[in-house]
Scaffold this motif. Structure first.
Motif, PDB file in Angstrom:
ATOM      1  N   HIS A  18       5.947  -3.144  -2.160  1.00 37.84           N
ATOM      2  CA  HIS A  18       5.024  -3.687  -3.147  1.00 37.84           C
ATOM      3  C   HIS A  18       5.753  -4.694  -4.042  1.00 37.84           C
ATOM      4  O   HIS A  18       6.872  -4.454  -4.499  1.00 37.84           O
ATOM      5  N   ASN A  19       5.100  -5.848  -4.257  1.00 40.19           N
ATOM      6  CA  ASN A  19       5.735  -6.895  -5.064  1.00 40.19           C
ATOM      7  C   ASN A  19       5.444  -6.764  -6.548  1.00 40.19           C
ATOM      8  O   ASN A  19       5.874  -7.605  -7.342  1.00 40.19           O
ATOM      9  N   GLY A  20       4.710  -5.730  -6.935  1.00 41.22           N
ATOM     10  CA  GLY A  20       4.436  -5.509  -8.342  1.00 41.22           C
ATOM     11  C   GLY A  20       3.169  -6.138  -8.842  1.00 41.22           C
ATOM     12  O   GLY A  20       2.766  -5.897  -9.989  1.00 41.22           O
ATOM     13  N   VAL A  21       2.501  -6.950  -8.027  1.00 40.77           N
ATOM     14  CA  VAL A  21       1.271  -7.619  -8.435  1.00 40.77           C
ATOM     15  C   VAL A  21       0.100  -6.770  -7.966  1.00 40.77           C
ATOM     16  O   VAL A  21      -0.044  -6.511  -6.763  1.00 40.77           O
ATOM     17  N   GLY A  22      -0.736  -6.365  -8.879  1.00 40.29           N
ATOM     18  CA  GLY A  22      -1.901  -5.561  -8.522  1.00 40.29           C
ATOM     19  C   GLY A  22      -1.509  -4.132  -8.187  1.00 40.29           C
ATOM     20  O   GLY A  22      -0.388  -3.670  -8.427  1.00 40.29           O
ATOM     21  N   GLU A  49      -2.202   0.145  -3.475  1.00 42.66           N
ATOM     22  CA  GLU A  49      -3.180   0.383  -2.424  1.00 42.66           C
ATOM     23  C   GLU A  49      -3.788  -0.914  -1.932  1.00 42.66           C
ATOM     24  O   GLU A  49      -4.057  -1.087  -0.735  1.00 42.66           O
ATOM     25  N   ASP A  50      -4.035  -1.868  -2.838  1.00 42.27           N
ATOM     26  CA  ASP A  50      -4.595  -3.151  -2.416  1.00 42.27           C
ATOM     27  C   ASP A  50      -3.607  -3.917  -1.543  1.00 42.27           C
ATOM     28  O   ASP A  50      -3.998  -4.541  -0.545  1.00 42.27           O
ATOM     29  N   SER A  51      -2.326  -3.875  -1.883  1.00 40.14           N
ATOM     30  CA  SER A  51      -1.325  -4.561  -1.063  1.00 40.14           C
ATOM     31  C   SER A  51      -1.195  -3.921   0.307  1.00 40.14           C
ATOM     32  O   SER A  51      -0.993  -4.621   1.309  1.00 40.14           O
ATOM     33  N   LEU A  52      -1.343  -2.576   0.404  1.00 38.19           N
ATOM     34  CA  LEU A  52      -1.255  -1.895   1.690  1.00 38.19           C
ATOM     35  C   LEU A  52      -2.435  -2.258   2.581  1.00 38.19           C
ATOM     36  O   LEU A  52      -2.278  -2.428   3.796  1.00 38.19           O
ATOM     37  N   ILE A  53      -3.625  -2.400   2.020  1.00 39.56           N
ATOM     38  CA  ILE A  53      -4.789  -2.799   2.803  1.00 39.56           C
ATOM     39  C   ILE A  53      -4.583  -4.198   3.375  1.00 39.56           C
ATOM     40  O   ILE A  53      -4.978  -4.504   4.508  1.00 39.56           O
TER      41      ILE A  53
END
Length: 624
Positions: A411-415, A418-422
């Motif tokens: 995860h890059n820390g933005v948002g 779970e949204d980044s995994l989707i």
């Protein structure tokens, strides 16, 4: 007037008044057949009415006439007899009291064994022969039949000797019956005298039931032909070998007749026809683009030939022709004769003793390793060569292939994470699913814990913060309580979101937050000092999720201190002292467990200078 009319004799048709149709002018007259007349004096009939008065019984009987069916109602019905066995059984299963012979002795046969002597003419080795027969007497109808067992190459038509029929006795007075058949006696049937030598067990039992004892069995007589026949059959089956003189005589007769000597190859073929040894082998092809190939080796014992087939798996990509080497003799060394038709040296082919499981053979320059054989081959080597082929078996099963699973990008820390995994799992991302049931069940449920900073900075010692845990979505938020002259502004310390616990690497759970625990949020160590009343009540209502809030579980941890006099004191013990005693006994009590014990087994302080105390006996009693 009626009497005068009855006495009058001048009107003969007067008595038919009312019983005949009046005569009219229609002419369709039909004579009535219903007519009556009084046969006697009417005065005598009237006089008969003058009699004794009817009795009470007569009136009762006359009253019964008013009821229809009075005779059936007031008449005693005869009692029905109990049902007999004939009434219960079906008609097709009933048997008469005196059963006839065809029913009583149905399918019952008396069997006797006997023999008779027959003259044999124009034979130099015998002049008579004993012929054995089986006599069967059918008890249901008194018929007889005889059979002669068939003997191979006897030269006599055998089988059914006498068809089933009634047979007259030799004197012609009656038919032959069971009384005429006895073991040890002779009976004449159609001019042949048969000696009865035995009978079967059923026949002997039937005679014993009727009070007749039959003599014991007689030994079976044999003539010279039977003895020679038995010896010949024993020799043919190999149960008795030929003598040396017989073998030499047979060989001498063959040589004198011009027959060739015994063919060893033909003998091997006759003894080992359809006997095949089956082996499993593999060959590692080390050439470019080569691979391991598996084979099935068939060794034919009839002529020492070998056949090799490929054991291809499904969708192997190779041609569907399993033949690798056609059936023929397999040479140990690869050699080419200089001259076509030149005889090769003997002993250069593979024999059964050359095939060993675990060893290898040379097949035209290819090294085939034998790794297994079937059960019949194993039995053959164990029985004839005393070799255990199972000891050299090789495990050729391939190891399971382990596929490395690609992990998603960090995860890059933005948002939200779970949204980044989707975004990594789908080309067209969708919002992550929300647990609606949990959201509706725990909506508005917030557990609050008060904490303080433990970073060692003097200016942060007075700061007080509140950790809020939201049960609906497992999110955590931290708020700072305004403290006068602290130098810090109260308000939001960390926004509401799902946070990861640096100690476990997973998201914060309700079990990570309890009184006395130090958690790291926003890179700051926060030590939980207490929880509000609503939080404590919720945790005590769910002891399976939060065991530190279970009074029974906390009390059981005090069992090692059951013999301590301070714990047994009815006045109670201070929490800090209880914690020290538990540490000495090897039990590490946390602050939340002390809070639970105080809430259930504690007493309030008597003054402001004193602390609340825990009643140890009550806690131990609850634990027991």
């Amino acid at each position: 007037m009626a009497l005068s009319m009855a006495k009058s004799t001048s009107l003969p048709g007067l008595w038919k008044m009312g019983t005949e149709k009046p005569r009219g002018s229609t002419g369709n007259l039909k004579k009535a057949t219903l007519a009556f007349s009084v046969g006697g004096n009417l005065d005598s009939a009237l006089d008969r009415k003058k009699g004794p008065a009817p009795t009470k019984q007569t009136r009762e009987l006359a009253g019964l006439l008013q009821t229809a069916g009075w005779r059936m109602v007031h008449t005693e019905q005869p009692s029905e007899p109990p049902p007999a066995e004939e009434d219960v059984l079906p008609s097709n299963m009933r048997q008469p009291r005196d059963a006839p012979a065809w029913l009583k002795h149905d399918k019952q046969v008396l069997r006797f064994y006997g023999f008779f002597q027959e003259t044999v003419t124009e034979r130099p080795d015998e002049n008579a022969r004993y012929r054995h027969v089986s006599i069967m007497f059918h008890m249901e109808d008194g018929t007889m039949s005889m059979n002669e067992p068939k003997v191979e190459n006897s030269g006599i038509a055998q089988g059914s000797f006498l068809k089933r029929q009634k047979v007259w006795r030799a004197d012609g007075l009656a038919y032959i019956g069971p009384d005429d058949l006895r073991v040890g006696s002779e009976i004449t049937i159609f001019g042949r005298t048969i000696h009865i030598s035995g009978c079967d067990r059923f026949t002997r039992w039937i005679f014993e039931q009727n009070g007749i004892s039959l003599p014991p069995e007689e030994p079976m007589v044999e003539d010279e032909w039977h003895k020679t026949y038995k010896l010949r059959k024993i020799i043919e089956k190999g149960q008795k070998p030929l003598t040396k003189a017989q073998v030499e005589a047979k060989n001498l007769a063959k040589f004198m007749s011009g027959a060739p000597h015994v063919d060893m190859k033909f003998t091997q073929f006759a003894l080992n026809e359809r006997k095949v040894l089956r082996f499993k082998a593999f060959w590692d092809d080390h050439t470019p683009y080569g691979a391991r190939m598996y084979f099935i080796i068939h060794y034919f014992l009839a002529d020492n030939t070998v056949e090799i087939n490929m054991a291809q798996c499904r969708n192997s990509g190779r041609d569907a022709y399993p033949m690798f080497m056609k059936r023929g003799q397999l040479s140990k060394t690869t050699q080419v004769l200089a001259v076509p038709g030149l005889l090769a040296a003997e002993g250069q082919i593979y024999y059964p003793q050359d095939f060993r499981v675990g060893a290898s053979i040379n097949v035209w320059g290819r090294k085939l390793v034998i790794y297994d054989c079937d059960d019949a081959t194993q039995k053959f080597y164990k029985e004839y060569l005393d070799i255990d082929q199972r000891k050299g078996c090789i495990d050729v099963s391939e190891k399971p292939v382990t596929h490395l699973k690609l992990t998603p990008a960090p995860h890059n820390g933005v948002g939200r994470e779970e949204d980044s995994l989707i975004n990594c799992q789908m080309i067209q991302p969708k919002p992550p699913k929300v647990d609606l049931e949990r959201l509706m069940l725990y909506h508005g449920e917030i557990l609050r814990f008060e904490c303080k900073m433990m970073n060692g900075e003097p200016e942060d010692e007075l700061r007080r913060l509140v950790i809020a845990y939201y049960l609906a979505d497992d999110e955590v938020a931290v708020f700072e309580v305004p403290v006068r002259n602290s130098g810090h502004m109260g308000g939001r310390f960390s926004e509401k979101r799902r946070m990861k616990n640096p100690d476990t690497g997973e998201y914060f759970k309700i079990g990570d937050l309890f009184v006395g625990q130090t958690v790291t949020i926003a890179s700051q160590p926060l030590r939980i000092t207490r929880a509000d009343e609503h939080c404590l009540q919720y945790l005590e209502a769910h002891p399976d999720e939060f065991p530190y809030a279970s009074p029974v579980a906390c009390a059981r941890r005090l069992l090692p201190l059951a013999t301590d006099p301070e714990v047994q004191d009815e006045r109670g013990i201070e929490p800090e002292r209880l914690k020290e005693l538990a540490a000495k006994a090897g039990v590490s009590l946390i602050d939340h467990e002390l809070v639970t014990l105080l809430r259930h087994f504690g007493v309030p302080p008597e003054s402001e200078d004193q602390q609340p105390r825990i009643i140890g006996p009550h806690a131990l009693q609850c634990a027991g």
